[in-house]
Structure formats: structure tokens, C-alpha cells
Design a protein around this motif. Structure first.
Motif, PDB file in Angstrom:
ATOM      1  N   ALA A 149       0.842  -1.182   0.000  1.00  0.00           N
ATOM      2  CA  ALA A 149       0.000   0.000   0.000  1.00  0.00           C
ATOM      3  C   ALA A 149       0.877   1.231   0.000  1.00  0.00           C
ATOM      4  O   ALA A 149       1.807   1.342   0.786  1.00  0.00           O
ATOM      5  CB  ALA A 149      -0.898  -0.004   1.210  1.00  0.00           C
ATOM      6  N   GLY A 150       0.539   2.124  -0.961  1.00  0.00           N
ATOM      7  CA  GLY A 150       1.270   3.377  -1.037  1.00  0.00           C
ATOM      8  C   GLY A 150       2.622   3.230  -1.696  1.00  0.00           C
ATOM      9  O   GLY A 150       3.490   4.048  -1.478  1.00  0.00           O
ATOM     10  N   ASP A 151       2.813   2.206  -2.484  1.00  0.00           N
ATOM     11  CA  ASP A 151       4.093   2.059  -3.184  1.00  0.00           C
ATOM     12  C   ASP A 151       4.129   3.043  -4.339  1.00  0.00           C
ATOM     13  O   ASP A 151       3.380   2.930  -5.310  1.00  0.00           O
ATOM     14  CB  ASP A 151       4.240   0.610  -3.661  1.00  0.00           C
ATOM     15  CG  ASP A 151       5.625   0.338  -4.206  1.00  0.00           C
ATOM     16  OD1 ASP A 151       6.513   1.198  -4.042  1.00  0.00           O
ATOM     17  OD2 ASP A 151       5.782  -0.722  -4.841  1.00  0.00           O
ATOM     18  N   ARG A 152       5.004   3.976  -4.216  1.00  0.00           N
ATOM     19  CA  ARG A 152       5.084   5.059  -5.188  1.00  0.00           C
ATOM     20  C   ARG A 152       5.695   4.576  -6.496  1.00  0.00           C
ATOM     21  O   ARG A 152       5.347   5.097  -7.563  1.00  0.00           O
ATOM     22  CB  ARG A 152       5.940   6.156  -4.578  1.00  0.00           C
ATOM     23  CG  ARG A 152       5.760   7.486  -5.186  1.00  0.00           C
ATOM     24  CD  ARG A 152       4.541   8.135  -4.559  1.00  0.00           C
ATOM     25  NE  ARG A 152       4.403   9.456  -5.147  1.00  0.00           N
ATOM     26  CZ  ARG A 152       3.303   9.951  -5.630  1.00  0.00           C
ATOM     27  NH1 ARG A 152       2.204   9.265  -5.578  1.00  0.00           N
ATOM     28  NH2 ARG A 152       3.250  11.143  -6.102  1.00  0.00           N
ATOM     29  N   GLN A 153       6.530   3.627  -6.506  1.00  0.00           N
ATOM     30  CA  GLN A 153       7.178   3.150  -7.728  1.00  0.00           C
ATOM     31  C   GLN A 153       6.166   2.477  -8.672  1.00  0.00           C
ATOM     32  O   GLN A 153       6.242   2.631  -9.873  1.00  0.00           O
ATOM     33  CB  GLN A 153       8.283   2.140  -7.378  1.00  0.00           C
ATOM     34  CG  GLN A 153       9.508   2.780  -6.802  1.00  0.00           C
ATOM     35  CD  GLN A 153      10.567   1.731  -6.522  1.00  0.00           C
ATOM     36  OE1 GLN A 153      10.278   0.539  -6.411  1.00  0.00           O
ATOM     37  NE2 GLN A 153      11.804   2.188  -6.376  1.00  0.00           N
ATOM     38  N   THR A 154       5.247   1.754  -8.113  1.00  0.00           N
ATOM     39  CA  THR A 154       4.249   1.058  -8.927  1.00  0.00           C
ATOM     40  C   THR A 154       3.356   2.064  -9.615  1.00  0.00           C
ATOM     41  O   THR A 154       3.061   1.954 -10.812  1.00  0.00           O
ATOM     42  CB  THR A 154       3.393   0.132  -8.060  1.00  0.00           C
ATOM     43  OG1 THR A 154       4.240  -0.708  -7.278  1.00  0.00           O
ATOM     44  CG2 THR A 154       2.481  -0.716  -8.902  1.00  0.00           C
ATOM     45  N   VAL A 155       2.963   3.051  -8.903  1.00  0.00           N
ATOM     46  CA  VAL A 155       2.100   4.083  -9.493  1.00  0.00           C
ATOM     47  C   VAL A 155       2.850   4.809 -10.600  1.00  0.00           C
ATOM     48  O   VAL A 155       2.306   5.085 -11.668  1.00  0.00           O
ATOM     49  CB  VAL A 155       1.613   5.057  -8.391  1.00  0.00           C
ATOM     50  CG1 VAL A 155       0.841   6.220  -8.977  1.00  0.00           C
ATOM     51  CG2 VAL A 155       0.779   4.326  -7.381  1.00  0.00           C
ATOM     52  N   ASN A 156       4.113   5.098 -10.380  1.00  0.00           N
ATOM     53  CA  ASN A 156       4.916   5.781 -11.412  1.00  0.00           C
ATOM     54  C   ASN A 156       5.084   4.900 -12.659  1.00  0.00           C
ATOM     55  O   ASN A 156       5.050   5.381 -13.797  1.00  0.00           O
ATOM     56  CB  ASN A 156       6.292   6.152 -10.838  1.00  0.00           C
ATOM     57  CG  ASN A 156       6.210   7.330  -9.881  1.00  0.00           C
ATOM     58  OD1 ASN A 156       5.226   8.061  -9.872  1.00  0.00           O
ATOM     59  ND2 ASN A 156       7.243   7.500  -9.065  1.00  0.00           N
ATOM     60  N   ALA A 157       5.275   3.625 -12.456  1.00  0.00           N
ATOM     61  CA  ALA A 157       5.452   2.718 -13.598  1.00  0.00           C
ATOM     62  C   ALA A 157       4.174   2.607 -14.425  1.00  0.00           C
ATOM     63  O   ALA A 157       4.191   2.636 -15.661  1.00  0.00           O
ATOM     64  CB  ALA A 157       5.889   1.351 -13.099  1.00  0.00           C
ATOM     65  N   VAL A 158       3.042   2.512 -13.744  1.00  0.00           N
ATOM     66  CA  VAL A 158       1.762   2.420 -14.457  1.00  0.00           C
ATOM     67  C   VAL A 158       1.481   3.721 -15.202  1.00  0.00           C
ATOM     68  O   VAL A 158       1.027   3.722 -16.358  1.00  0.00           O
ATOM     69  CB  VAL A 158       0.615   2.072 -13.467  1.00  0.00           C
ATOM     70  CG1 VAL A 158      -0.741   2.172 -14.153  1.00  0.00           C
ATOM     71  CG2 VAL A 158       0.814   0.686 -12.908  1.00  0.00           C
ATOM     72  N   ALA A 159       1.775   4.829 -14.593  1.00  0.00           N
ATOM     73  CA  ALA A 159       1.556   6.132 -15.235  1.00  0.00           C
ATOM     74  C   ALA A 159       2.450   6.276 -16.459  1.00  0.00           C
ATOM     75  O   ALA A 159       2.045   6.787 -17.510  1.00  0.00           O
ATOM     76  CB  ALA A 159       1.794   7.252 -14.239  1.00  0.00           C
ATOM     77  N   ALA A 160       3.696   5.799 -16.362  1.00  0.00           N
ATOM     78  CA  ALA A 160       4.618   5.866 -17.496  1.00  0.00           C
ATOM     79  C   ALA A 160       4.124   5.015 -18.651  1.00  0.00           C
ATOM     80  O   ALA A 160       4.170   5.405 -19.821  1.00  0.00           O
ATOM     81  CB  ALA A 160       6.008   5.450 -17.065  1.00  0.00           C
ATOM     82  N   LEU A 161       3.628   3.810 -18.306  1.00  0.00           N
ATOM     83  CA  LEU A 161       3.103   2.929 -19.361  1.00  0.00           C
ATOM     84  C   LEU A 161       1.856   3.521 -20.025  1.00  0.00           C
ATOM     85  O   LEU A 161       1.697   3.449 -21.250  1.00  0.00           O
ATOM     86  CB  LEU A 161       2.792   1.548 -18.782  1.00  0.00           C
ATOM     87  CG  LEU A 161       4.003   0.668 -18.473  1.00  0.00           C
ATOM     88  CD1 LEU A 161       3.559  -0.622 -17.799  1.00  0.00           C
ATOM     89  CD2 LEU A 161       4.758   0.346 -19.728  1.00  0.00           C
ATOM     90  N   LEU A 162       0.976   4.120 -19.269  1.00  0.00           N
ATOM     91  CA  LEU A 162      -0.207   4.767 -19.855  1.00  0.00           C
ATOM     92  C   LEU A 162       0.186   5.959 -20.720  1.00  0.00           C
ATOM     93  O   LEU A 162      -0.385   6.186 -21.782  1.00  0.00           O
ATOM     94  CB  LEU A 162      -1.166   5.206 -18.737  1.00  0.00           C
ATOM     95  CG  LEU A 162      -2.043   4.114 -18.159  1.00  0.00           C
ATOM     96  CD1 LEU A 162      -2.862   4.648 -16.985  1.00  0.00           C
ATOM     97  CD2 LEU A 162      -2.976   3.564 -19.196  1.00  0.00           C
ATOM     98  N   GLY A 163       1.172   6.690 -20.267  1.00  0.00           N
ATOM     99  CA  GLY A 163       1.663   7.821 -21.076  1.00  0.00           C
ATOM    100  C   GLY A 163       2.236   7.351 -22.411  1.00  0.00           C
ATOM    101  O   GLY A 163       2.005   7.952 -23.466  1.00  0.00           O
TER     102      GLY A 163
END
Length: 175
Positions: free
Chosen positions: A26-40
Motif C-alpha cells: 500500500a502506497g508504493d510510489r514506484q508502482t504508481v509511477n510505472a503504471v503512469a509511465a506505461l499509460l503515457g
């Protein structure tokens, strides 16, 4: 057509499935960044793909050549068409055409100059020379080989043989 798009989505789904296998934190910032990069990346890939499709459609569409009139045109002078007028009856105030004068052929010899003369060869038909000079305008143009001179009891006479003149195209005038 959508190969690149499908390849991008497939790559994104594989990447996401590997991330799903990791323990969720919970609250893992790296996972959110990776998903955002892939969507971008997926959005940028879709924009590039759409832009390429528009270029292909534009390159396949050929413009018709535009025909422009030259700035200066030579003037064309056409002759007007002359048409025959419709039949119009003659007006009463117009003078009637005169008949053409009778053409006098220079090959027609006067009939009154024809004589039949008795010679040592027998009877000869001939045109008297003096009569032709008085009554025929073209007497000076008669062929010289048809000229005939003979003696009579009243002296020497001259004339043109009728047979010789006929062979040269002359004839007796009628009337």
C-alpha cells in the motif's frame, strides 16, 4: 492498421501482469509511477499512430491538375458564315436583267461571200477575198494556205477555198 497500437497494448498488459505478481504494497510510489509511465507511452503511441494514418490517406489522395488559361490570348478572327438568303421573288421596282448579246464567232464566215467558180480543175467553192474584207472582221486572220488565185475571162481573181477553211475549223454562218 492497428498493429502498433495492439503491440503497445499487449506490451502494457504483460508489464502489468508481472507487476501484479509482486506483493502489493500500500502506497508504493514506484508502482504508481510505472503504471503512469506505461499509460503515457500508450497515449503517445496512439497519437503517433493516428498521425501516420492521416499522412497515408493524404498521400494516396491525388489532386487533379488545375488547368489555367494563359494570361494573354491571341484574338481569333473568324470569318462570318455566309448563308444563302431564302428565295425572294423579284420586286416590281427592280429592272429586269438584259439578255446577253449574241456572241459572234470569229469562225463563222458570211454566207453572201460563198461563190462557186468554174476553173480548169472543175467547179470550186470558194469565198471571195474582197467580199470577206468588206463583210468579215477577221479576214486578215484566215490561213494563208487556203488562199487561192485563179484566172477568169475577166482577169485574175483571189479567194479562199471553202474545203480548206472547213478543215481549219471555219464554217458557214447560218441566217
Amino acid at each position: 492498421m492497428y498493429r502498433k497500437f495492439i503491440a503497445t497494448v499487449t506490451a502494457a498488459s504483460i508489464a502489468l501482469t508481472t507487476l501484479g505478481a509482486l506483493p502489493a504494497v500500500a502506497g508504493d510510489r514506484q508502482t504508481v509511477n510505472a503504471v503512469a509511465a506505461l499509460l503515457g507511452l500508450a497515449v503517445v503511441g496512439k497519437i503517433i499512430h493516428d498521425r501516420n494514418d492521416k499522412k497515408k490517406q493524404a498521400s494516396h489522395h491525388q489532386h487533379k491538375p488545375v488547368h489555367r488559361e494563359p494570361a494573354y490570348k491571341k484574338p481569333v478572327h473568324k470569318k462570318p458564315v455566309q448563308r444563302q438568303p431564302a428565295y425572294q421573288p423579284p420586286r416590281y421596282d427592280q429592272p429586269k436583267p438584259r439578255p446577253l448579246p449574241d456572241r459572234v464567232s470569229r469562225k463563222n464566215l458570211p454566207q453572201q461571200c460563198l461563190r462557186q467558180v468554174k476553173t480548169h480543175r472543175g467547179h470550186v467553192r470558194m469565198f471571195a477575198s474582197r467580199c470577206l474584207q468588206r463583210n468579215y472582221r477577221f479576214a486578215h486572220r484566215l490561213p494563208s494556205q487556203c488562199n487561192y488565185t485563179f484566172n477568169t475571162g475577166r482577169g485574175e481573181r483571189r479567194g479562199y477555198e471553202a474545203r480548206c477553211l472547213r478543215q481549219h475549223g471555219y464554217r458557214l454562218a447560218r441566217g
